[in-house]
Design an enzyme around this catalytic site. Structure first.
Site, PDB file in Angstrom:
ATOM      1  N   HIS A   1      -7.996  -5.095  -0.758  1.00 20.04           N
ATOM      2  CA  HIS A   1      -6.734  -4.426  -0.292  1.00 20.04           C
ATOM      3  C   HIS A   1      -5.691  -5.231   0.547  1.00 20.04           C
ATOM      4  CE1 HIS A   1      -4.022  -0.998  -0.293  1.00 20.04           C
ATOM      5  NE2 HIS A   1      -4.153  -0.864   1.187  1.00 20.04           N
TER       6      HIS A   1
ATOM      7  N   SER B   1       0.739  -1.239  -0.135  1.00 17.03           N
ATOM      8  CA  SER B   1      -0.045  -0.013   0.097  1.00 17.03           C
ATOM      9  C   SER B   1       0.936   1.261   0.081  1.00 17.03           C
ATOM     10  CB  SER B   1      -0.932   0.105   1.160  1.00 17.03           C
ATOM     11  OG  SER B   1      -1.998   1.018   1.217  1.00 17.03           O
TER      12      SER B   1
END
Length: 707
Positions: free
Chosen positions: A676, A561
């Site tokens: 995610h 991320s």
């Protein structure tokens, strides 16, 4: 407000049929890879997945790594962490049999036993099979104080967007929206919901455009309108409480159901770190005039304010990271301005968490990234100690319910000590209630803390975990460096089995951008200060070599991320420092990140690339634009997820395509599911872990001490 979890209404399309004309985009010929589920894009993904799978997953070692990780994730002996809701303790559980999971509950008396009697409320595997959907659990909001209903969120494949359904905890059935009780239900969106009472909820979702065609979502793709919705009425007739601006990140409204202190609060997040907070009273918005970057909590008639920048109120200036308490009614009336300081930071100590029980305020602090816990008696604010805490452990507060009493659940662990669940009260102290089994032999494995000196002279801490008999070896350096997230020591079960016990050295860097030393450790690294994150991380890498722990050819780095952005910068700006990089669900195209899915909400962190002054500093590190031919880059494993609706998979795809165009090799793997986090269940998580460690073994792990 969710951290690093917001979407964009101006995002690239994610439906089949949208393909960019590359001839008209000579500066970015890979825009077509931003089409998430397009036929051409997914064909590219499959073509790139297969060589990586062929290279990394066929051997015995990969199978061992995967099986070992899955055993840890699936073991029935791990702690079933719980949250109290009324008389019951609730837990969500996944294992080898229940791959999607069980939402279940028990009593404290039963939970104390080795084999609690679990009352299963929702079997998500059964729901998914019956509906032929890839459901992933996203959480449940339980109605207070009777705890008889819940608003359950389920996502397809692990995305942030979720459907919301009402569930009856008494009958253990879904409440049909078309049935006699007219259950609350929302389609798949990034919605925000919360109970007011049994027949009323607050809701923010995509209500569709208004009469002027203006979207009900912000440019970040989150609700900008908060409504009050009454059971049995159409959603279109829900009463609007507040409408924010399209440029806001999100609007959220909640009901405080504390008996005798029921209130409604609304938060308008103008960007990721600044918000305006109101009490909603009889339809009137009453602004709580605290700094818009501060964190606020209201409990009974106390207003707690944790500053993120220096705040002068009255004749007093409170430094960033200070916790101040005010008399809430007097503060609203303008009759109290100075408040009382409950915690003041210093150069080594920061406040990480604040919780309340019926009698105490619980403060969790970090002193040079090591945890301390303190108690303050509510009202007179006398300092006390919580008895029963282990020494030299990272401790986090898992749950308190001040409406019930002084009960508290905590978790304590270290790099080498399995997590222990502590339970008790802030009055009588805590004691171990459950402990996870040891997943590796920690004898002969030690964790030490060191400090590197960054380019500007700042001392940057990092932890090294290794076998005592390893003096130098293949080293994995992990980093994040953003959004005020602190990287604290925790039990490294999978890392230990897959890496440390096999002779690898594992390192966690506490670089700027995080919150280890309070808000300023983060704010220094915002926007034009982002270079500090990269300089800190590279300084740790250099220090590891200087200390003789490893060499550049045997040093790898890993991050996901925002940490994936960090990895992209290491590849393109500091390639000589590393032999391999694992880059996971990354941001890499900082020219277009604000147009892709969640990106618009992170402008306060990184800057606005449409502003020439801000693109000037963004362009100095944006990895996608900095790839060059002829450079010697580290071996690179790039992973992402098609179902990630925070960080667009186009970042990883485009970076890989550009690297290949310019003659560089990339091992690429994209999970078609997973959201995610990159994985929708334990099996996918174990696969993803094994893929990374096998890659590291084949690269930095296979090289000699001399490199």
């Amino acid at each position: 407000m969710p951290r690093c979890a917001i979407g964009s209404a101006d995002r690239a399309p994610d439906t089949i049929g949208w393909v960019t004309d590359t001839a008209s985009n000579p500066d970015d010929p890979y825009l077509w890879l931003e089409e998430v589920t397009g036929e051409q894009s997914l064909a590219w993904v499959r073509e790139h997945n297969q060589p990586t799978l062929d290279e990394l997953t066929g051997g015995e070692r990969f199978a061992e790594l995967q099986a070992s990780a899955l055993e840890i994730l699936d073991t029935d002996d791990r702690i079933p962490y719980v949250r109290r809701r009324g008389e019951h303790l609730y837990n969500y559980w996944r294992d080898a049999t229940n791959t999607r999971g069980l939402w279940r509950r028990t009593t404290l008396e039963s939970y104390r036993t080795d084999r609690p009697d679990w009352d299963v409320l929702i079997d998500l595997d059964a729901v998914a099979a019956a509906e032929d959907e890839n459901w992933v659990w996203q959480g449940a909001a339980v109605l207070r104080p009777d705890h008889e209903r819940a608003l359950v969120s389920l996502s397809r494949g692990g995305a942030d967007a979720a459907v919301v359904r009402e569930f009856d905890l008494v009958s253990r059935t879904w409440v049909d929206p078309d049935g006699p009780e007219r259950g609350f239900a929302l389609p798949e969106e990034k919605s925000d919901v919360g109970w007011i009472d049994r027949d009323t909820i607050f809701v923010g979702t995509d209500f569709g455009p208004d009469a002027d065609g203006v979207s009900s979502l912000t440019e970040s793709g989150y609700p900008r309108i908060a409504k009050r919705w009454t059971r049995g009425t159409p959603l279109a007739e829900a009463q609007t409480v507040f409408a924010g601006e399209r440029s806001d990140v999100a609007v959220q409204i909640s009901h405080d159901a504390t008996p005798g202190w029921e209130r409604d609060f609304l938060v308008r997040a103008v960007d990721f770190f600044h918000q305006v907070t109101y009490e909603v009273r009889d339809g009137e918005l009453i602004e709580i005039a605290v700094p818009d970057d501060a964190h606020t909590v209201i409990r009974h008639d106390w207003l707690f304010v944790l500053t993120r920048s220096d705040w002068t109120t009255g004749e007093t200036t409170h430094p960033a990271g200070t916790l101040v308490v005010f008399d809430y009614p007097r503060f609203l009336a303008g009759e109290e301005s100075s408040g009382r300081v409950l915690f003041a930071p210093d150069a080594h100590t920061s406040l990480q968490d604040v919780r309340a029980t019926a009698s105490h305020l619980v403060l969790v602090t970090l002193h040079d990234v090591q945890t301390e816990v303190h108690l303050l008696t509510l009202g007179d604010w006398a300092r006390a100690d919580l008895a029963g805490l282990p020494a030299l452990a990272t401790i986090s507060v898992l749950d308190t319910d001040p409406d019930v009493g002084d009960e508290i659940f905590l978790s304590a662990s270290s790099f080498t000590t399995p997590p222990t669940l502590l339970h008790g009260t802030t009055v009588d102290g805590v004691a171990p209630l459950k402990q996870s089994p040891a997943h590796f032999d920690a004898d002969g494995i030690s964790a030490t803390q060191h400090f590197a000196t960054s380019d500007d002279g700042t001392s940057v801490p990092y932890f090294v975990v290794k076998r005592d008999d390893v003096t130098d070896g293949p080293t994995l350096l992990y980093g994040y460096g953003g959004f005020e997230n602190s990287m604290t020591p925790g039990y490294a079960a999978i890392s230990a089995r897959s890496w440390i016990t096999r002779g690898g050295i594992y390192v966690i860097a506490n670089i700027r951008g995080g919150g280890e030393y309070g808000p300023s450790w983060h704010t220094q690294a915002l926007k034009a200060g982002r270079h500090l994150v990269f300089e800190d991380f590279s300084s740790v890498a250099k220090d590891l070599v200087t200390r003789g722990l490893t060499s550049p050819d045997r040093l790898a780095a890993q991050g996901g991320s925002n940490g994936g952005l960090l990895m992209g910068v290491m590849v393109t700006r500091y390639p000589e420092l590393f032999g391999a990089i694992v880059c996971q669900v990354p941001l890499l195209d900082m020219k277009r990140y604000h147009l892709l899915l969640a990106g618009a909400s992170w402008v306060a962190e990184y800057g606005n690339p449409d502003d020439p002054a801000e693109w000037e500093f963004l362009s100095t590190y944006s990895p996608y634009q900095r790839i060059v031919a002829g450079a010697r880059y580290p071996d690179l494993l790039m992973t992402t997820s098609t179902r990630d609706d925070r960080v667009h998979p186009g970042h990883a795809r485009k970076f890989t395509a550009r690297m290949e165009e310019l003659g560089h090799r990339v091992r690429y793997y994209e999970n078609i599911e997973g959201g995610h986090g990159g994985a929708a269940d334990n099996k996918q998580s174990a696969f993803k872990s094994a893929l990374a460690y096998e890659f590291l073994r084949q690269t930095v792990g296979s090289r000699s001490t001399q490199g």
